[in-house]
Design a protein around this motif. Sequence first.
Motif, mmCIF file in Angstrom:
data_model
loop_
_atom_site.group_PDB
_atom_site.id
_atom_site.type_symbol
_atom_site.label_atom_id
_atom_site.label_comp_id
_atom_site.label_asym_id
_atom_site.label_seq_id
_atom_site.Cartn_x
_atom_site.Cartn_y
_atom_site.Cartn_z
ATOM 1 N N ARG B 10 0.828 -1.195 0.000
ATOM 2 C CA ARG B 10 0.000 0.000 0.000
ATOM 3 C C ARG B 10 0.868 1.253 0.000
ATOM 4 O O ARG B 10 0.623 2.195 -0.752
ATOM 5 C CB ARG B 10 -0.898 -0.046 1.241
ATOM 6 C CG ARG B 10 -1.952 0.979 1.245
ATOM 7 C CD ARG B 10 -2.897 0.784 2.393
ATOM 8 N NE ARG B 10 -4.017 1.689 2.203
ATOM 9 C CZ ARG B 10 -5.092 1.699 2.965
ATOM 10 N NH1 ARG B 10 -5.197 0.860 3.947
ATOM 11 N NH2 ARG B 10 -6.057 2.554 2.737
ATOM 12 N N ARG B 14 1.239 4.092 -2.966
ATOM 13 C CA ARG B 14 0.970 5.493 -2.664
ATOM 14 C C ARG B 14 2.194 6.354 -2.963
ATOM 15 O O ARG B 14 2.090 7.420 -3.579
ATOM 16 C CB ARG B 14 0.552 5.601 -1.196
ATOM 17 C CG ARG B 14 0.422 6.998 -0.643
ATOM 18 C CD ARG B 14 -0.633 7.804 -1.384
ATOM 19 N NE ARG B 14 -0.862 9.087 -0.730
ATOM 20 C CZ ARG B 14 -0.026 10.113 -0.785
ATOM 21 N NH1 ARG B 14 1.080 10.018 -1.477
ATOM 22 N NH2 ARG B 14 -0.308 11.248 -0.170
ATOM 23 N N LEU B 97 -4.663 0.387 -5.969
ATOM 24 C CA LEU B 97 -4.942 0.998 -4.674
ATOM 25 C C LEU B 97 -6.447 1.071 -4.401
ATOM 26 O O LEU B 97 -6.881 1.119 -3.245
ATOM 27 C CB LEU B 97 -4.342 2.416 -4.667
ATOM 28 C CG LEU B 97 -4.059 3.106 -3.326
ATOM 29 C CD1 LEU B 97 -3.141 2.268 -2.452
ATOM 30 C CD2 LEU B 97 -3.433 4.483 -3.578
ATOM 31 N N TYR B 100 -8.620 -0.705 -1.573
ATOM 32 C CA TYR B 100 -8.469 -0.210 -0.203
ATOM 33 C C TYR B 100 -9.466 0.902 0.085
ATOM 34 O O TYR B 100 -9.700 1.265 1.231
ATOM 35 C CB TYR B 100 -7.059 0.342 0.032
ATOM 36 C CG TYR B 100 -5.986 -0.717 0.050
ATOM 37 C CD1 TYR B 100 -5.762 -1.450 1.200
ATOM 38 C CD2 TYR B 100 -5.201 -0.972 -1.067
ATOM 39 C CE1 TYR B 100 -4.770 -2.418 1.238
ATOM 40 C CE2 TYR B 100 -4.213 -1.936 -1.050
ATOM 41 C CZ TYR B 100 -4.003 -2.658 0.108
ATOM 42 O OH TYR B 100 -3.031 -3.609 0.141
ATOM 43 N N GLU B 315 -9.155 6.707 4.501
ATOM 44 C CA GLU B 315 -8.372 5.722 3.747
ATOM 45 C C GLU B 315 -7.167 6.360 3.061
ATOM 46 O O GLU B 315 -6.100 5.752 2.960
ATOM 47 C CB GLU B 315 -9.256 4.994 2.721
ATOM 48 C CG GLU B 315 -10.182 3.960 3.341
ATOM 49 C CD GLU B 315 -9.466 3.006 4.278
ATOM 50 O OE1 GLU B 315 -8.384 2.510 3.927
ATOM 51 O OE2 GLU B 315 -9.972 2.772 5.386
ATOM 52 N N ASP B 319 -3.261 5.385 3.478
ATOM 53 C CA ASP B 319 -2.285 5.224 2.383
ATOM 54 C C ASP B 319 -1.004 5.994 2.716
ATOM 55 O O ASP B 319 0.110 5.501 2.563
ATOM 56 C CB ASP B 319 -2.841 5.803 1.070
ATOM 57 C CG ASP B 319 -3.979 4.981 0.491
ATOM 58 O OD1 ASP B 319 -4.174 3.834 0.935
ATOM 59 O OD2 ASP B 319 -4.675 5.505 -0.403
#
Lengths: 183, 384
Positions: B10, B14, B97, B100, B315, B319
Amino acid sequence: MPISRNFKAFFSSGFGMATYEPSFYVEACEEAPEMLANDTTGNYRAFRDEFAAHIRDSSFAPPSEGDTQWMTNEWLRNIWYDAFGPEPPPGDPFAVPQEHWGHRRLTDYMVYAVNETPEFSSPGAPAWLEARGLTFADVNAAVELSATQSVGFRSAPEGWLEHLKQLTDRGLREPQPGELPAG
Amino acid sequence: MADNAGTAMRGELRATIEGLLRTCVELERRADDAGHEARKEVDDVARVLVNVRVPGLNDLTDQILAIGGQMETNVVRALSDGRRTYLAEVHELLGLLAPYHGVNVALGPLEPTTIAVRDVDAFANQFPAGFARTYIRDLIASVDGGITLTVDNAGRLRIERVVADQAAIDVLQRNEEEPSVDHRAAAIALLKNESCHAAERHGPQIPKEHQLARLIWLLDPRGENAWRLNSDGSVSTRHWAGARTGGFTSVEALAKPLEALLSVAHESHGDLNEFLNSNLAEEQTRVGIHVSADAAGLVAGDASGYRGTATSTEEMERDWIAARKLAMKNGNTHVYGTNFDPISEGIDPGATVVFKRVGPAWQLVTCFPVDQPHPANIRLEDLE
């Protein structure tokens, strides 16, 4: 089940505060066994029972716009594990496989309280890990899982919205935006 | 909100998305500079020719100027063609991504346009509506104001392990007799408690650089938690903070939410402990209370700090935190923050006042400015 005042009191007593006051989250998780043991009024046990019911019935509404019911339940499952250990909440229809915890799946406690060594971790971390059959090495290896490996992120299962609708129709929860219409 | 499984993945996703977008912005800037430079040089040549009168070459000046304009266009076009590869990569990474963020369907396609990154909204509109577009807009908007610091510079900061909040409390105490301020003495008493770190982590005496070091490298401005820069460049720390750090710009501002809360408590119950006990379950041991900016009298400029770039949802914040965790493990990358005034920029601003029950009494743990209350917090106006 609507959220009770008792649930709200305990939940806001650290568990819901991971991003704002992580030390409180960590303390709340570490003291859970003691709270259960000394629960003379039964309020803490009632809190735990209601916690399980909210996971079972998807009745804890997403706290903010953009969060879905599935993500909210997954978050609650992590808090449950952090507080009460590897035994899944009673009646959870989508319980996390036990072997995922701390290997394929990380929780806020692991991220905040478990670092490379005990020196850089919460004083309560060794006991917390031991109670869950984990080691510092396990958690650190999980953090480092490489980008190419498939990791334990769980998307909502097949038929999820239908499942929610049934719970809503049975009056166990309030419908949320973006779900199937009632009826 | 979802689980943190694969924090590394993750965080890599990011960090890579932000890195690619920052590169796009930088390339565009350089291409613009190069294009302008080329045009200026051609213009200079043309300017010399204006005075040259050669039969049959009257159009030469215009022709040369046209070449300059063409070169500028070519440079910019070549750049936007080359940039497609970057954007296609960003689009693909956003797709990874997306789950998530509760997005479980494939992202729509990337629109083929040549819009400059500086046209933030038009640029973001190349990306499919919803999650991806919002993310891109937030990231691009924070490129120019994005600030970071190297781990070496963070490591050089001197943390004074004095009781940092004593100075702040002294100032409050000097003004204790101010007739306009009720409950100041009670507020000072709460701040003075040993378990309280409000002034030490959110007081006006903390240099901005320390707030930034807390955000980027989790260096505790209080100096209490262990922090170590390892020989492999990684950082070990016991301190933790979310994607926002900062505090109040004056001791008076720090006292405002406490005084507002004490005022309500005293009016209704004559005492803070009575007030909290009557509002909270017997077993509740900690509580976060949101005191709105209006109730506290907090105004723009009363608070200042940093927040992680593109962290407008919980969220997105996760990240960013995953990217920071990775940066601290690797030591060779970093994350970015932007300057932030939670009071003037917040959607429901105020302060979170946190108490812990110790025996029969409630102790203040901390008090910090927020752009909006955490969903788990109780609002002061809901307490009786």
